[in-house]
Write an enzyme that holds these catalytic residues in place. Structure first.
Site, short mmCIF file in Angstrom:
data_model
loop_
_atom_site.label_atom_id
_atom_site.label_comp_id
_atom_site.label_asym_id
_atom_site.label_seq_id
_atom_site.Cartn_x
_atom_site.Cartn_y
_atom_site.Cartn_z
N HIS A 146 -4.55 5.48 -7.57
CA HIS A 146 -3.72 6.06 -6.51
C HIS A 146 -3.99 7.55 -6.31
CE1 HIS A 146 -1.51 2.27 -7.19
NE2 HIS A 146 -1.38 2.35 -5.88
N HIS A 171 -7.98 -1.09 -3.42
CA HIS A 171 -7.53 -2.07 -4.38
C HIS A 171 -6.67 -3.14 -3.72
CE1 HIS A 171 -4.42 1.05 -4.17
NE2 HIS A 171 -3.56 0.12 -4.52
N CYS A 216 6.79 -5.61 -3.80
CA CYS A 216 5.36 -5.39 -3.60
C CYS A 216 4.78 -4.80 -4.88
CB CYS A 216 5.08 -4.49 -2.42
SG CYS A 216 6.00 -2.97 -2.36
N HIS A 218 0.78 -4.92 -7.45
CA HIS A 218 -0.67 -5.07 -7.61
C HIS A 218 -0.98 -6.18 -8.59
CE1 HIS A 218 0.23 -0.80 -6.76
NE2 HIS A 218 -0.75 -0.95 -5.89
N GLU A 246 11.19 -7.41 -10.50
CA GLU A 246 11.91 -6.47 -9.64
C GLU A 246 13.25 -7.00 -9.15
OE1 GLU A 246 9.84 -4.62 -6.39
OE2 GLU A 246 8.22 -3.95 -7.67
N GLU A 272 -2.37 5.38 -0.94
CA GLU A 272 -2.34 3.92 -0.97
C GLU A 272 -3.52 3.51 -0.09
OE1 GLU A 272 -1.16 1.89 -2.82
OE2 GLU A 272 0.94 2.20 -3.27
N GLU A 304 -5.18 0.10 0.38
CA GLU A 304 -4.95 -1.26 -0.09
C GLU A 304 -5.42 -2.35 0.86
OE1 GLU A 304 -1.07 -0.65 -2.90
OE2 GLU A 304 -0.69 -1.40 -0.89
#
Length: 172
Positions: free
Chosen positions: A26, A32, A67, A69, A87, A112, A114
């Site tokens: 990041h 990613h 959200c 990874h 979460e 970000e 992504e």
């Protein structure tokens, strides 16, 4: 270094090319894989979360249900279910509905960058948020949400504003 800190790096076609340490990825803006989950109840309301106030970027902003990874050693399906439970305290059947990529630099010199896989699901039970990740949650009517995003766009995360229109399009 633990697998929790190692996230999946991909090329522009979403082909796996290796792993990078989450904070470093990041800071440097390395491309990613990510995922975004949108959970609806039987009334058609969307479950939003407010990101925890100490998050490294986009703190205290409203966003989609969950959200994150994909970590080293897990596939995308495992990652989505793991994170939804971590979460929001529940799991749900998920359907991938589209993918998109974006790149944003935040004020904190974080990026970000992504390739984001977007999933939807349904849930009518309890929600038990993880206070280290989520400040609060709410179920919202989509018409009210659209109005609020137009009136107060700074209340919402960047990626959420990019994806919500296409999610709604898919639902209807």
């Amino acid at each position: 270094m633990s697998n929790e800190e190692m996230i999946l790096l991909v090329d522009q076609d979403d082909k796996e090319i290796g792993y990078g340490e989450k904070a470093e990825v990041h800071k440097k803006g390395i491309f990613h894989r990510a995922f975004s989950i949108f959970i609806f109840n039987s009334k058609g309301e969307l479950l939003l979360q407010k990101r925890e106030k100490n998050k490294y970027h986009s703190p205290s902003l409203w966003t989609n249900t969950c959200c994150s990874h994909q970590r080293m050693g897990e596939n995308l399906n495992e990652a989505t279910h793991r994170r939804l439970k971590e979460e929001m305290g529940f799991d749900a059947e998920l359907e991938e509905i589209f993918k998109f990529s974006y790149n944003i630099e935040f004020n904190e010199n974080l990026h970000e960058n992504e390739y984001d896989h977007v999933f939807i699901g349904k849930h009518n039970g309890e929600v038990t948020i993880n206070p280290k990740e989520v400040e609060e949650f709410k179920w919202v009517d989509l018409k009210e949400l659209n109005k609020d995003i137009k009136e107060f766009p700074k209340r919402y995360t960047y990626w959420f504003k990019l994806s919500i229109g296409k999610v709604i399009e898919y639902i209807y």
